[in-house]
Design a protein around this motif. Structure first.
Motif, mmCIF file in Angstrom:
data_model
loop_
_atom_site.group_PDB
_atom_site.id
_atom_site.type_symbol
_atom_site.label_atom_id
_atom_site.label_comp_id
_atom_site.label_asym_id
_atom_site.label_seq_id
_atom_site.Cartn_x
_atom_site.Cartn_y
_atom_site.Cartn_z
ATOM 1 N N LEU A 2 -54.604 -1.450 -5.595
ATOM 2 C CA LEU A 2 -54.525 0.011 -5.604
ATOM 3 C C LEU A 2 -53.205 0.546 -5.059
ATOM 4 N N TRP A 3 -52.585 -0.180 -4.119
ATOM 5 C CA TRP A 3 -51.288 0.293 -3.633
ATOM 6 C C TRP A 3 -50.262 0.313 -4.768
ATOM 7 N N GLY A 4 -50.308 -0.678 -5.635
ATOM 8 C CA GLY A 4 -49.400 -0.695 -6.774
ATOM 9 C C GLY A 4 -49.680 0.437 -7.743
ATOM 10 N N VAL A 5 -50.972 0.735 -7.959
ATOM 11 C CA VAL A 5 -51.349 1.856 -8.819
ATOM 12 C C VAL A 5 -50.836 3.168 -8.233
ATOM 13 N N ALA A 6 -51.024 3.344 -6.926
ATOM 14 C CA ALA A 6 -50.596 4.582 -6.270
ATOM 15 C C ALA A 6 -49.091 4.786 -6.382
ATOM 16 N N PHE A 7 -48.318 3.765 -6.049
ATOM 17 C CA PHE A 7 -46.864 3.918 -6.084
ATOM 18 C C PHE A 7 -46.344 4.009 -7.508
ATOM 19 N N GLY A 8 -47.037 3.375 -8.443
ATOM 20 C CA GLY A 8 -46.657 3.532 -9.842
ATOM 21 C C GLY A 8 -46.761 4.979 -10.281
ATOM 22 N N ASN A 9 -47.825 5.639 -9.866
ATOM 23 C CA ASN A 9 -47.994 7.048 -10.217
ATOM 24 C C ASN A 9 -46.993 7.949 -9.498
ATOM 25 N N ILE A 10 -46.680 7.625 -8.247
ATOM 26 C CA ILE A 10 -45.701 8.433 -7.505
ATOM 27 C C ILE A 10 -44.344 8.387 -8.203
ATOM 28 N N VAL A 11 -43.934 7.215 -8.643
ATOM 29 C CA VAL A 11 -42.635 7.075 -9.290
ATOM 30 C C VAL A 11 -42.649 7.677 -10.696
ATOM 31 N N TYR A 16 -48.702 2.254 -17.086
ATOM 32 C CA TYR A 16 -47.609 1.956 -16.155
ATOM 33 C C TYR A 16 -48.133 1.691 -14.753
ATOM 34 N N ALA A 17 -49.033 2.541 -14.270
ATOM 35 C CA ALA A 17 -49.572 2.379 -12.921
ATOM 36 C C ALA A 17 -50.438 1.132 -12.815
ATOM 37 N N LEU A 18 -51.204 0.825 -13.854
ATOM 38 C CA LEU A 18 -52.059 -0.365 -13.825
ATOM 39 C C LEU A 18 -51.215 -1.645 -13.795
ATOM 40 N N ILE A 19 -50.111 -1.638 -14.518
ATOM 41 C CA ILE A 19 -49.198 -2.788 -14.435
ATOM 42 C C ILE A 19 -48.610 -2.877 -13.030
ATOM 43 N N GLY A 20 -48.303 -1.713 -12.433
ATOM 44 C CA GLY A 20 -47.835 -1.707 -11.045
ATOM 45 C C GLY A 20 -48.859 -2.332 -10.113
ATOM 46 N N GLY A 21 -50.138 -2.052 -10.354
ATOM 47 C CA GLY A 21 -51.191 -2.672 -9.556
ATOM 48 C C GLY A 21 -51.220 -4.184 -9.712
ATOM 49 N N LEU A 22 -51.021 -4.658 -10.929
ATOM 50 C CA LEU A 22 -50.982 -6.108 -11.154
ATOM 51 C C LEU A 22 -49.765 -6.738 -10.479
ATOM 52 N N VAL A 23 -48.665 -5.983 -10.428
ATOM 53 C CA VAL A 23 -47.456 -6.496 -9.764
ATOM 54 C C VAL A 23 -47.725 -6.723 -8.279
ATOM 55 N N THR A 24 -48.252 -5.702 -7.604
ATOM 56 C CA THR A 24 -48.507 -5.864 -6.162
ATOM 57 C C THR A 24 -49.574 -6.921 -5.909
ATOM 58 N N LEU A 25 -50.588 -6.974 -6.744
ATOM 59 C CA LEU A 25 -51.650 -7.962 -6.566
ATOM 60 C C LEU A 25 -51.106 -9.387 -6.679
ATOM 61 N N THR A 26 -50.342 -9.660 -7.721
ATOM 62 C CA THR A 26 -49.822 -11.017 -7.922
ATOM 63 C C THR A 26 -48.710 -11.354 -6.928
ATOM 64 N N LEU A 27 -47.841 -10.373 -6.644
ATOM 65 C CA LEU A 27 -46.766 -10.634 -5.680
ATOM 66 C C LEU A 27 -47.319 -10.901 -4.289
ATOM 67 N N PHE A 40 -42.700 -4.463 -15.424
ATOM 68 C CA PHE A 40 -42.812 -3.214 -14.672
ATOM 69 C C PHE A 40 -41.447 -2.695 -14.221
ATOM 70 N N LEU A 41 -40.617 -3.582 -13.687
ATOM 71 C CA LEU A 41 -39.312 -3.151 -13.179
ATOM 72 C C LEU A 41 -38.373 -2.732 -14.308
ATOM 73 N N LEU A 42 -38.422 -3.448 -15.441
ATOM 74 C CA LEU A 42 -37.597 -3.034 -16.580
ATOM 75 C C LEU A 42 -38.058 -1.685 -17.118
ATOM 76 N N TRP A 43 -39.359 -1.480 -17.177
ATOM 77 C CA TRP A 43 -39.906 -0.188 -17.612
ATOM 78 C C TRP A 43 -39.403 0.922 -16.686
ATOM 79 N N THR A 44 -39.446 0.657 -15.389
ATOM 80 C CA THR A 44 -38.988 1.639 -14.408
ATOM 81 C C THR A 44 -37.504 1.939 -14.585
#
Length: 335
Positions: free
Chosen positions: A129-138, A160-171, A210-214
């Motif tokens: 969820l932290w990745g989802v939250a920050f994905g939406n903020i950005v 975009y936010a859901l991919i951000g969630g997967l990024v934080t989860l896997t990282l 995610f980072l390339l999309w950003t």
């Protein structure tokens, strides 16, 4: 540089520190299901973060408090618009703390198994969820002319936010795996390295997307540098992990998290919460900040308190720096 710019940077540092420290903390909690084969091994994993998990959460409290004091408009819009996901994160952190403390209070297998499940889920859910939250903020959310969030919770569940969630989860899981390899001995250490490779490769794929999309959507030269550092550090961490250089692997996985979070804040500035409805309705470091006098008082307080906190937390990690294994778990608490 104005004080509101300084406090934007300080808040970015606080969130970066939180994700660096709580990242491996969450990762170890997730690994209690994925890596540990028996109860003694679960105990080993929990013991690797036992002395430090609550100290790591201080960074979250400080980041939240600093946001409230330095940027009250940002805090109000964020916590009202993201109320449900932030509430779920808060409840998960409460359950997680209780689980750490209560797991060994009774010897019954069912009791301990239930609290171990609580540790797993209350680590996995915030990590996502932290990745989802920050994905939406950005990315930007529906903020109107009164700086109020007018969307709903489903708007936050965008690709975009859901991919951000997967990024934080896997990282975070990868960060936790290399931390376990750094802190343990024996068979569990070798299995942690193997799992770190698998999770790290998955993290590399989703993080790159995610980072390339950003970068394509809202990046600049500074964010591009951070992107390159993040990707290079993750690749180097995987190489170090395969070479058995646990300290380097952990440090480089940390650099990956630091660079990735830095990239998000670099793309965000000078906004603190962009509006997807109208750029003029975005919250910025200027229109969301407290008065200059408030920021000045906060700066003096931070200058005095921050070094003390850093010294104390560094001392804690130094004291509990040794590796542990199942042989260090007393027979009467191994079950």
């Amino acid at each position: 540089m104005e004080l509101h710019d300084v406090w934007f940077v300080l808040i970015a540092v606080l969130w970066t520190g939180y994700f660096f420290l709580e990242g491996f903390d969450f990762g170890v909690g997730i690994l209690t299901k994925l890596l540990a084969r028996n109860r003694p091994e679960k105990r080993v994993l929990i013991n690797t973060i036992g002395p430090v998990w609550d100290g790591n959460e201080v960074w979250l409290l400080t980041a939240g408090g600093a946001t409230f004091a330095a940027f009250p408009e940002w805090y109000a819009t964020l916590f009202s618009g993201f109320y449900l996901p932030l509430l779920i994160i808060l409840v998960s952190l409460i359950v997680r703390g209780v689980a750490f403390e209560y797991r060994a209070k009774r010897p019954e297998e069912k009791w301990q198994r239930n609290w171990e499940s609580a540790i797993f889920w209350s680590s996995l859910i915030p990590a996502f969820l932290w990745g989802v939250a920050f994905g939406n903020i950005v990315r930007g959310v529906k903020i109107d002319q009164d700086f109020e969030y007018v969307g709903n919770v489903w708007d936050l569940l965008n690709p975009y936010a859901l991919i951000g969630g997967l990024v934080t989860l896997t990282l975070f899981t990868f960060h936790g795996a290399v931390f376990v390899a750094l802190k343990t001995v024996g068979d569990i250490r070798e299995r942690a390295r193997k799992l770190a490779l698998q999770v790290g490769l998955a993290a590399a794929v989703v993080a790159l997307v995610f980072l390339l999309w950003t970068q394509i959507d809202s990046g600049d030269g500074g964010s591009l540098v951070a992107l390159v550092v993040a990707v290079a550090a993750l690749v180097a961490a995987l190489v170090a992990n395969q070479a058995g250089r646990d300290g380097w692997a952990f440090a480089l996985s940390g650099v990956t998290i630091v660079a990735a979070v830095a990239m998000l804040f670099l793309t965000l500035f000078p906004n603190v919460m962009p509006s997807s409805l109208n750029d003029e309705w975005s919250l910025t470091v200027t229109n969301a900040s407290s008065s200059p006098y408030t920021l000045k008082i906060m700066t003096w307080c931070a200058a005095i308190a921050t070094p003390i906190v850093l010294l104390y937390q560094s001392w804690t990690y130094w004291v509990f720096r040794k590796r542990i294994g199942t042989q260090h778990i007393a027979a009467d608490i191994a079950h």
